[in-house]
Design a protein around this motif. Structure first.
Motif, mmCIF file in Angstrom:
data_model
loop_
_atom_site.group_PDB
_atom_site.id
_atom_site.type_symbol
_atom_site.label_atom_id
_atom_site.label_comp_id
_atom_site.label_asym_id
_atom_site.label_seq_id
_atom_site.Cartn_x
_atom_site.Cartn_y
_atom_site.Cartn_z
ATOM 1 N N ALA A 8 0.834 -1.204 0.000
ATOM 2 C CA ALA A 8 0.000 0.000 0.000
ATOM 3 C C ALA A 8 0.871 1.257 0.000
ATOM 4 C CB ALA A 8 -0.940 -0.006 1.209
ATOM 5 N N ILE A 9 1.920 1.233 0.790
ATOM 6 C CA ILE A 9 2.835 2.384 0.834
ATOM 7 C C ILE A 9 3.536 2.554 -0.508
ATOM 8 C CG2 ILE A 9 4.968 3.253 1.874
ATOM 9 C CD1 ILE A 9 3.946 1.977 4.527
ATOM 10 N N ALA A 10 3.995 1.463 -1.079
ATOM 11 C CA ALA A 10 4.639 1.536 -2.396
ATOM 12 C C ALA A 10 3.676 2.061 -3.448
ATOM 13 C CB ALA A 10 5.165 0.153 -2.788
ATOM 14 N N TRP A 11 2.421 1.623 -3.382
ATOM 15 C CA TRP A 11 1.390 2.097 -4.321
ATOM 16 C C TRP A 11 1.217 3.615 -4.201
ATOM 17 C CZ3 TRP A 11 -1.748 -0.284 -7.960
ATOM 18 C CH2 TRP A 11 -2.800 0.483 -8.439
ATOM 19 N N LEU A 12 1.098 4.113 -2.967
ATOM 20 C CA LEU A 12 0.885 5.549 -2.765
ATOM 21 C C LEU A 12 2.102 6.369 -3.196
ATOM 22 C CD1 LEU A 12 -1.040 5.538 0.626
ATOM 23 C CD2 LEU A 12 -1.955 5.972 -1.670
ATOM 24 N N VAL A 13 3.281 5.866 -2.960
ATOM 25 C CA VAL A 13 4.498 6.571 -3.404
ATOM 26 C C VAL A 13 4.543 6.627 -4.930
ATOM 27 C CG1 VAL A 13 7.019 6.446 -3.489
ATOM 28 C CG2 VAL A 13 5.838 6.117 -1.318
ATOM 29 N N ALA A 14 4.229 5.515 -5.579
ATOM 30 C CA ALA A 14 4.211 5.496 -7.048
ATOM 31 C C ALA A 14 3.143 6.439 -7.591
ATOM 32 C CB ALA A 14 3.971 4.068 -7.552
ATOM 33 N N ALA A 15 1.966 6.440 -6.975
ATOM 34 C CA ALA A 15 0.891 7.340 -7.422
ATOM 35 C C ALA A 15 1.306 8.796 -7.252
ATOM 36 C CB ALA A 15 -0.394 7.047 -6.648
ATOM 37 N N ALA A 16 1.998 9.098 -6.171
ATOM 38 C CA ALA A 16 2.456 10.468 -5.928
ATOM 39 C C ALA A 16 3.475 10.907 -6.979
ATOM 40 C CB ALA A 16 3.054 10.579 -4.531
#
Length: 97
Positions: A8-16
């Motif tokens: 989830a953290i990796a997903w949010l960093v990539a989305a950012a």
């Protein structure tokens, strides 16, 4: 941290990162009066987790700041997403304890 939380953290960093990059790219294209990113694509990226970064990037580079749907909708979407992240974290901590 558990594996789903790491994802989830990796997903949010990539989305950012994608949100930041796409706003800068669209602003550059707008200055040169070239083909632009569709607003629906911007909303999709925001919906997938990039709303907060997209909002602050738009303010930083003064891109689409006169578009009320973006200036109102992105912060609201970011609040909803923050609430979902909070619930995810709460559920992770409840499972771990």
């Amino acid at each position: 941290m558990t594996l789903p939380l790491n994802w989830a953290i990796a997903w949010l960093v990539a989305a950012a990162i994608i949100a930041f990059s796409i706003v800068l790219w669209d602003k550059n294209r707008a200055r040169r009066r070239e083909w632009r990113v569709q607003e629906s694509s911007l909303w999709l990226i925001a919906l997938l987790g990039g709303s907060l970064v997209m909002f602050f990037t738009m303010l930083l580079v003064r891109h689409k700041t006169r578009h009320r749907p973006f200036m109102i909708g992105l912060p609201l979407l970011a609040l909803i997403q923050a609430g979902l992240v909070y619930l995810l974290l709460q559920s992770q901590f409840l499972i771990l304890t």
